[in-house]
Structure formats: structure tokens, C-alpha cells
Enzyme design. Structure first.
Site, PDB file in Angstrom:
ATOM      1  CG  ASP A 133      -1.899   0.881   1.387  1.00  0.00           C
ATOM      2  OD1 ASP A 133      -2.557   1.050   0.289  1.00  0.00           O
ATOM      3  OD2 ASP A 133      -1.826   2.066   2.415  1.00  0.00           O
ATOM      4  CD  GLU A 159      -2.416   1.842  -3.699  1.00  0.00           C
ATOM      5  OE1 GLU A 159      -3.311   2.504  -4.350  1.00  0.00           O
ATOM      6  OE2 GLU A 159      -1.819   1.956  -2.362  1.00  0.00           O
TER       7      GLU A 159
END
Ligand code: CA
Length: 677
Positions: free
Chosen positions: A352, A381
Site C-alpha cells: 500500500d 502503489e
């Protein structure tokens, strides 16, 4: 004293210095508790503490009173340690009381009670750690458990992104262990359609053909009260870490007993492996639930990026950013990832907000994982976010730096937005809805290319995930005038583009049955993190509708086609450039290309226009000067059209140079492959 008051102490100025790191970086892999024969050895790191004591409890509940307090002994490098007889302490709970009496610029003393940052087991809601014999939590056969897709190339994987609770929360799923880890592994569940049984849950996922199950966070997170029964606890995605090295309690059948969640998660992974499915863990090292995080209590302010005025950097928009550039934070993250890979046999990690971590940390993780098992997948990400680094010359793990790391992939927002329109502009249309401006980006992405990646296996191709509106809802929002049939056509075109692109495809769970997230007021929900099961759960009865069944079969067929077509698993950009030929089309919404490698030829026509187009392949490639040498004398069959997709031809029509006009229906695609003799 409030922990924030310590952030302005001059410790903050020291943490990122060379002197501090030389004096206090502890290298051994033995923090937390270890069982050594008949003894438990417990170690924690708190370099500025005046005293650390260990509190023992008989239960893990927050309110339980300690039955014993033992002073820990200061060792080298800021370590505190104690050795205990295992028989007297196993399965008991513990935490630390840390006393600071030497706070610079402050007259007062500070004292915090903290869970062990390296806790392997915890009681309810993760308040207290538990002494555990991990070997006792292994399911039968665990020693021989293997990643069923261990030798699979990354671009052969099909990732399915799922929240543990969403698969089984719907009563119609037929799954008994609703919302639990065990709800992921029930075979033989179905929903009845007349006389036909339609698979749900695990059997549905298997039938779809995915290879990797990416589960939203399942380490212990903070936003759910585990003590409440299933129907009363709130829903959350879990991007709010509390104990990084322990499974979440609300997914277990008993969150009060520290070893149940561990046993049940291992059993779940074991059964998924048995069913041919690899497991990807969603990890959130870029921020913590709040600053009450145990590591931050043991070493105040150390875990975060904080400026001289005590203000926390907040690129994560979750209140704090992890200072991964500090040696012991880096070690903590690396130790944690490696622990999950070793102890739980995790096959891949999805990071994340990876762009908030630094490249050196990610490199260490890559190297460490490679020593455990080959081919553990890493992606994340790589968004560029504003964060206040505590050291100079730190490189953040963003898309633009992806090639400074070895074998790490990142989500492609380029393809995502090109397909369906920007996620930040609700009504902006993408290519599938007739936005010509995105046609070039689609072509680039089809070739597994982007301005930031060097090769296709650095790219995760997707059109939707848990964030933002679902694909089908986004299509509805930017196409308010059109009916459901046309929206379904656009949805099918979207997934065809993902599956036909070089790189690694990822699906949002339920996309294959046109998942929608709609509340009781009939509004589409963009970020459903705090909505309940009624918004979030996968609604299995959708599969009873023929048009939804057709979409499901289309997804399944595209997956089968992709798996079976070597042309979609290229790794070398130079090779791709040599093998792809895009033809000029009069209509910018029509993309026509062929891919030729060895004896395999694939011809693809994408039509995002709202009317049918006819293309004479001979004419279009003759014009390019690429018909004669490669296509002459070949015969082709159709594997994907507006209705169906498969690894076998979906119609009996044979195309050759005398008959090569193909009709591509509005908002659909046609894929041909040559018949090989
Ligand atoms: Ca929890």
C-alpha cells in the site's frame, strides 16, 4: 505525558544521524520472543528508556490485571532482554512498561505501556502479546505445503483482489463461515438457478481461472472491535495496522485466544494452495492506525517522519508517514515481510502506498525474499506523494524509480484511467466510452509500456480495484444516457483490454459479475471502506441473470485465452516492438494490430465507437506493407468477439485472404489467431 509532547524533544534530531545509527542499529534477527528449548528469550529495542519492565497477564483482554512484573535487562545497541522458563509462560500474555526519565528539554518523567512490536500472537483487539509455540499452530502437512504456481512467470499470473469478508458475507453465498478466513476455503457452495447449481465462493474463483488471490489487509488492524459478534462489528478494509506480525482477529472464529487466528490463517493458506491458488498479502507499512502504535511508544517519534515543530508528515493522508529510511524502521519492515513469507508461506506482497517507502528498504525486502523462496511476487502503489523525509539522498519507491529496484511491479494508473476515465473525475469518460483522447495510451499499454516502466513485468494492469467506484458503476456515472446493454458492452471491452495487454493483470473481485456498490438511498459509493456488508459483499444472485452469467463467462474465457497464448507473455520490450504492428484506421476509436512471433499470429481489433465497424484485414495491412510477407496463405479463427471469449475458437468462421472482412460490433473487440498446422 502525551506521546506527542516528546516529538519536540531533541531525540528527534538524533534519530536519523549517523552517530545514532552506528550506536543503536541492532542487526540480529531475534527481536520479539523466541522459543529456545525449554526457555523463552524475549528482546525489545528502546535505546532511550531508563527502564523496561515486562508485565504478565493470564488473559489478553485490555482490562486484565498483570499477575507479575519482571524487570528487563539492558543489553547492547538499545536492546532490553529477559529469559524465562517456557513452561511457566507459554500461552500467557504480556506487554511492556517503558519509563523515560531523561527526556531532554523536559523535566517530567514519561511512562508508556506498549504491546511488543514483534508480537507473534495477541489477545483480543491486539492489546497484549502472547507467548506462543508457533510450531503447534501448523496444520497437518504444512512442511510439504508449496506455492502451487511457484514456477509461473509473473506475466502468466492472474491476480484477483478480494476482501476476506466480501466473498462470504452475502447469505446467498451458501458459505457457513461468513466473513472469516475459513469462508475463503469452503468447497461445494452454490446458488440455485432452477435445476442448475451455480458455484459461489472458492469454487467460483477456481472456475474463473485466477492464479493469485490478493487479500486486502489481514494482519491485525485497528478499526474493528474484535470482541463484538460478527453481525455487530463494523466493516473496514483494514488499512490501519496495529500489530504487523499477527493475523486480524475478526477473521478468526475466536479472537480471544491468541493462537486460533494463527491456526486458522495457516489452514486457510494451506487449503488455498491445495486448490491451486497462491496467496498475496496486502501490506501497509507506510503508516500506522495512529501514533499509539507500540513501536512508537517504545521509541517515541522514531517510527514517523516528524518535523522540528513536532508536526507529522502526512503524505498517506492517514495521519502519519513511516520513516522507512531509519535503520531500525527499515529492519522492522524487512523482518516483518520475511516473517510472513517464512511462517505463513505467503506467495506475494502488495505494498500500500509504496511510493512513501524508500528504494533501499524495498531492495532489502527483494533480496531477503529471494533467500526464502524463488519468485515471490512484489507489487505496489508507486504513487508520488508529498512526504517529509528525515534524511538526505533517500530515493522513494515511486513509479519513476521502479527501475532502480529489482523485480518490483507497480499499478498502472495510465491504463486504468485510459480505459474508463480518470478516477478523480467522476464523469470523465475513458476509451471504452468513446473518449478518443485515450486511444494512444491504450496502444502504449497494450504493448506493456508506459513512461515509467522499462519492461512489462513492472506493470500491473487493471481497470478497477477496491478503491474508487467499481468499474460498472464508473461506466454508469459517466454514461448516464445509455442503457444497461451498452454499459455491459463497455465493461466487456474494458476487461478485454486488460487481458490483452502485456504485463500482469489484476481483477477487482466481483468485477466479473458487474459488481456495484450502491447504498440504500440508491447512490453509488466510491470508497466503501466504512460501508457495511450490504454495500460491499459480492451479491451472488447476480449470477442468476443470463446477461450477468454471460459477463462471468466472458471474463473466464478471456483468462483462459490469455493463459493459452504465449504472445501475451512477452518480457522484452525490444521483442515487443519487433512483433507488434498497429494499422492506421480512419476512426480513432478503432485500434487494429497484429502480433507475430514464430508461427503464432494474433490479430486484434478494438472498437470503442458506438457503432459497428467493418475492417478488411487484407486491405488494412496491405496499406501498411505488412500483409504479404507474414499473413499470405494463412487462415484465422476467432477467439474473442462481442459475445464470447475462449481458448478455443468461439465461431466456426475461417478467415483467409479472400475472406477477411470482419465486423466488429459497437464497443467490443475481435481477436483472431491463425490456424497452425
Ligand atoms: Ca484487530
Amino acid at each position: 505525558m502525551n506521546i506527542n509532547q516528546l516529538y519536540v524533544s531533541d531525540w528527534l534530531g538524533k534519530y536519523s544521524t549517523k552517530d545514532f545509527e552506528e550506536m543503536y542499529t541492532y542487526g540480529a534477527d531475534d527481536l520479539g520472543m523466541r522459543l529456545e528449548g525449554e526457555e523463552i528469550v524475549l528482546k525489545c529495542w528502546s535505546p532511550f528508556a531508563a527502564q523496561v519492565s515486562l508485565n504478565i497477564y493470564l488473559s489478553g483482554e485490555e482490562s486484565s490485571a498483570s499477575v507479575e512484573q519482571i524487570q528487563m535487562v539492558r543489553g547492547e545497541k538499545g536492546i532490553w532482554q529477559i529469559t524465562l522458563g517456557a513452561s511457566g509462560y507459554l500461552n500467557k500474555y504480556y506487554d511492556f512498561t517503558v519509563v523515560f526519565d531523561n527526556i531532554p528539554n523536559e523535566d517530567s518523567k514519561a511512562e508508556f505501556t506498549a504491546c511488543d512490536p514483534y508480537a507473534r500472537a495477541v489477545g483480543v483487539n491486539g492489546k497484549k502479546a502472547m507467548f506462543i509455540d508457533l510450531i503447534g499452530t501448523n496444520p497437518e502437512g504444512w512442511d510439504t505445503d508449496r506455492n502451487p504456481n511457484q514456477s509461473m512467470a509473473w506475466n502468466e499470473m492472474i491476480i484477483y483482489e478480494l476482501h476476506t469478508r466480501d466473498l462470504s458475507a452475502d447469505l446467498k453465498s451458501g458459505i457457513k463461515n461468513r466473513g472469516k478466513f475459513f469462508g475463503l476455503i469452503e468447497n461445494g457452495t452454490y446458488i440455485i438457478n432452477g435445476k442448475e447449481k451455480i458455484k459461489t465462493g472458492l469454487d467460483h474463483i477456481k472456475d474463473l481461472g485466477i492464479t493469485h488471490l490478493h487479500l486486502l489487509p489481514f494482519y491485525d488492524y485497528g478499526s474493528i472491535d474484535e470482541s463484538l459478534p460478527y453481525n455487530e462489528n463494523k466493516y473496514n478494509w483494514g488499512y490501519d495496522p496495529v500489530n504487523y506480525n499477527v493475523p486480524e482477529g475478526s477473521y478468526s472464529t475466536n479472537p480471544f485466544d491468541g493462537d486460533v487466528r494463527i491456526r486458522e490463517l495457516k489452514q486457510t493458506i494451506y487449503r488455498l494452495h491445495e486448490n491451486g491458488i497462491s496467496v498475496v498479502m496486502d501490506v501497509v507499512y507506510n503508516h500506522t492506525y495512529n501514533e499509539g502504535f507500540c513501536f512508537n511508544k517504545m521509541v517515541p517519534g522514531y517510527f514517523y517522519r516528524i518535523d522540528a515543530d513536532g508536526v507529522l508528515s502526512n503524505g498517506s493522508e492517514c495521519g502519519n508517514d513511516t520513516a522507512s529510511e531509519r535503520s531500525m524502521v527499515r529492519k522492522y519492515i524487512v523482518d516483518s515481510v520475511l516473517y510472513w513469507a517464512r511462517e505463513y508461506h505467503i506467495d506475494g506482497f502488495r505494498f500500500d502506498l509504496l511510493g512513501l517507502l524508500d528504494t533501499e528498504t524495498m531492495q532489502e525486502i527483494r533480496k531477503g525474499l529471494d533467500t526464502i523462496r524463488p519468485n515471490i511476487l512484489i507489487y505496489g502503489e508507486g504513487w508520488k506523494l508529498q512526504t517529509e523525509l528525515t534524511k538526505k539522498n533517500v530515493v522513494l519507491a515511486t513509479q519513476e524509480h521502479v527501475s532502480e529496484m529489482d523485480r518490483i511491479a507497480m499499478f498502472s494508473d495510465n491504463l486504468r484511467d485510459a480505459i474508463k476515465g480518470s478516477v478523480f473525475e467522476e464523469e470523465e469518460k475513458g476509451y471504452i466510452s468513446g473518449n478518443k483522447a485515450y486511444a494512444e495510451e491504450i496502444k502504449t499499454s497494450l504493448m506493456g509500456s508506459s513512461e515509467w516502466a522499462e519492461y512489462p513485468e513492472q506493470i500491473i494492469n487493471y481497470t478497477s480495484c477496491h478503491d474508487n467506484y467499481t468499474l460498472f458503476d464508473k461506466i454508469a456515472l459517466c454514461n448516464k444516457q445509455i442503457g444497461i446493454e451498452e454499459r455491459i458492452r463497455q465493461n466487456k471491452l474494458a476487461i478485454a483490454i486488460v487481458m490483452l495487454s502485456q504485463g500482469i493483470p489484476l481483477l477487482h473481485a466481483g468485477e466479473e459479475l458487474l459488481r456495484t456498490k450502491i447504498n440504500r438511498q440508491g447512490e453509488f459509493i466510491s470508497d466503501s471502506v466504512r460501508e457495511g456488508d450490504d454495500v460491499n459483499s459480492i451479491k451472488w444472485e447476480m449470477l442468476l441473470k443470463p446477461e450477468y452469467q454471460n459477463v462471468y463467462r466472458y471474463y473466464k474465457g478471456l483468462i483462459a485465452f490469455r493463459k493459452n497464448t504465449g504472445l501475451l507473455h512477452m518480457t522484452d520490450p525490444a521483442e515487443i516492438k519487433k512483433t507488434y504492428f498497429f494499422a492506421e484506421t480512419e476512426n480513432e476509436l478503432v485500434i487494429c494490430f497484429k502480433v507475430i512471433q514464430n508461427n503464432e499470429i494474433m490479430i486484434v481489433v478494438l472498437n470503442a465507437d458506438d457503432k459497428m465497424v467493418e475492417i478488411n484485414l487484407h486491405d488494412i495491412f496491405v496499406k501498411e506493407g505488412t500483409w504479404n510477407d507474414t499473413l499470405e496463405g494463412k487462415q484465422f479463427q476467432c477467439y474473442v468477439n462481442e459475445y464470447a471469449a475462449d481458448c478455443k475458437p468461439v465461431s466456426e468462421t475461417v478467415y483467409d485472404e479472400n475472406d477477411c472482412t470482419i465486423a466488429v460490433q459497437a464497443q467490443s473487440c475481435v481477436v483472431l489467431k491463425n490456424i497452425q498446422f
